[in-house]
Enzyme design. Sequence first.
Site, short mmCIF file in Angstrom:
data_model
loop_
_atom_site.label_atom_id
_atom_site.label_comp_id
_atom_site.label_asym_id
_atom_site.label_seq_id
_atom_site.Cartn_x
_atom_site.Cartn_y
_atom_site.Cartn_z
N ARG A 54 -2.58 34.62 25.03
CA ARG A 54 -2.31 33.19 24.83
C ARG A 54 -1.25 33.16 26.09
NH1 ARG A 54 -1.69 30.92 19.12
NH2 ARG A 54 -1.12 29.12 20.53
N LYS A 152 -10.44 40.99 8.25
CA LYS A 152 -9.75 40.24 7.05
C LYS A 152 -8.49 39.72 7.45
CE LYS A 152 -7.23 43.63 4.77
NZ LYS A 152 -6.09 43.46 4.26
N HIS A 182 -11.78 48.44 7.24
CA HIS A 182 -11.42 49.66 7.97
C HIS A 182 -11.57 50.78 7.07
CE1 HIS A 182 -7.40 49.35 6.68
NE2 HIS A 182 -7.35 50.81 7.02
N LYS A 186 -13.46 55.26 7.19
CA LYS A 186 -12.68 56.41 7.09
C LYS A 186 -13.91 57.68 6.92
CE LYS A 186 -8.56 54.41 5.22
NZ LYS A 186 -7.34 54.85 5.99
N ASP A 239 -5.10 41.28 -0.54
CA ASP A 239 -4.73 42.27 0.64
C ASP A 239 -5.53 43.61 0.53
OD1 ASP A 239 -3.49 42.88 3.13
OD2 ASP A 239 -2.30 44.42 1.82
N HIS A 244 -10.80 46.52 0.30
CA HIS A 244 -10.71 48.12 0.20
C HIS A 244 -11.25 48.69 -1.10
CE1 HIS A 244 -9.06 47.38 4.12
NE2 HIS A 244 -8.13 47.36 3.62
N LYS A 343 2.58 48.75 -3.12
CA LYS A 343 3.54 49.09 -1.81
C LYS A 343 4.48 49.37 -2.44
CE LYS A 343 1.42 46.32 1.58
NZ LYS A 343 0.91 47.17 2.61
C1 BG6 Z 1 -4.55 46.82 5.35
C2 BG6 Z 1 -3.82 46.04 4.56
O1 BG6 Z 1 -5.91 46.44 5.27
O2 BG6 Z 1 -4.75 48.23 4.98
C3 BG6 Z 1 -2.36 46.66 4.56
O3 BG6 Z 1 -3.74 44.63 4.92
C4 BG6 Z 1 -2.26 48.04 4.11
O4 BG6 Z 1 -1.26 45.97 3.87
C5 BG6 Z 1 -3.44 48.92 4.97
O5 BG6 Z 1 -1.27 48.84 4.68
C6 BG6 Z 1 -3.70 50.06 4.64
O6 BG6 Z 1 -4.66 50.97 5.48
P1 BG6 Z 1 -4.59 52.63 5.51
O7 BG6 Z 1 -5.69 52.84 6.24
O8 BG6 Z 1 -3.16 52.82 6.11
O9 BG6 Z 1 -4.75 52.97 3.98
#
Ligand code: BG6
Length: 493
Positions: A54, A152, A182, A186, A239, A244, A343
């Site tokens: 931007r 996301k 993601h 893995k 999140d 995941h 976390k």
């Molecule tokens: C993300 C979350 O999708 O995945 C983050 O938004 C998180 O909060 C992260 O830290 C964890 O990914 P990974 O691959 O490090 O386990």
Amino acid sequence: MSKKNKNIEEFDSFHIVVFGGDGDLALRKIYPALFHRHQDGQFSKDFKIIAITRKEPNKTLFSRELIKFLKVSEGDQTKVEEIEKFANQIELIQVENQEAKSYVHLSKVLNENPHYQHIYYFSTPSSAFGPIARALKDSGLVNEKSKVVIEKPLGHSLSSSNAINEEISEAFKEHQIYRIDHYLGKETVQNLMVLRFANNLFERAWDSEHIENIQITVAESLGVEKRAAYYDNSGALLDMVQNHLLQLLCLVAMEPPSVLEADEVRNEKLKVLRSLRPLTKKSVQTDTVKGQYTRGTIKGEQVNSYLEDIEKYQSKTETFVAIKAYVDNWRWKNVPFYLRTGKRMIKRYSEIVINFKEVRHNIFPSKEKLNNNKLIIRLQPEERIELVQMTKVPGPGGYRYKPVALKLDYSDSFKDRFPEAYERLIIDVIRGNQTLFMRQDELQAAWTWIESVTESWKSVNQANILYEAGSWGPGDLILGEDESWITKTWKEQ
Ligand code: BG6
């Protein structure tokens, strides 16, 4: 220097246009993934990467940032030169807003190679997805071969997620939409399917008759970092669990698809999501725990509390969540799936533990407890599979036994570079393989279940349990009060 690898499939020429092209995700994940695959010799045909910004683009700054994210070891001048060369191939284009005239430059560049497939990667807040999709369509930049990749959070509820989808689907059809999670990229997660469906051994015992419980844990030592505003609106449930952890649960619980094709796999995952037992006002109080971290110490370092991290006096957002979930179908009747994530936990580790039932009858004279077999699938930071089994202790003393693990360490068995999740996913987009991407109905089913948690939490006003940063989470704090699932099952196996 790029080299040819014989395991590599070729694919058509492409443009990849990254909106949010100078943002954190693009620099940290998207370009490094493209760089590595380029280095592996995978891009045999022509391609062009376009970073949409931007602000006024600054190529020097951009290359510097990229080098930083590619973590080149000091003194590795050859690597620096390769990255610089790669960064020079990325064209930076400014698109100030979603009005047609802002897209003129981009159109001109894309139209130079009209036969390339266009891949649009929306690495922006989801509120921008609809307007960008519309602007692309209005500028005539979407055709049958175009694809869109979206990240996301895809909404914050079922209705907002549906609304985003409706906006995008005005420009792109379902087979053109790639919803990234993601975790599915893995290697160890993909290995779950191979482990289950390429080995006869496990699948025979993969049901409620043989399995006591399944535990899916994603613990992070990081806090909210620079994402306070986003995180405080989501929390651990949205999140991590909504995407995941539920995707991991699907891969563990689904029925074998008849072939490894996108819709076959996604149909099976969908059935699992639709079989999840909704949480109610009653069960949410016994079967879920939410927590928030306070100040503490991680690896010898003092860290702030969540409230300090987000610079607020109060917040109801959870940074830890544990849920006892059930998949109400024939295979999984009454088998608890413990989902946990937090976390600022004591350490970073993600794993899936399959706890098998005890043998039916103990024939051994000592009657000492026979520990259950366990299959531990460690996803990160190490990639490992352990099969814990009872084994005779050698020597005198009759039949004495103890649990011993058979270990398969990925790094011992596979010496090649371990690719990052984004590499596989981006290549699948280019190739047009949607197996590892969520379909809209999966997303809806996941949201429907998640809303049973959020709505029930709201109606009983469920509070967060505070836990110290650097601990195992709230499980420790409620020890004694609730001796059941949370305390017994949280800690590393
Ligand atoms: C993300 C979350 O999708 O995945 C983050 O938004 C998180 O909060 C992260 O830290 C964890 O990914 P990974 O691959 O490090 O386990």
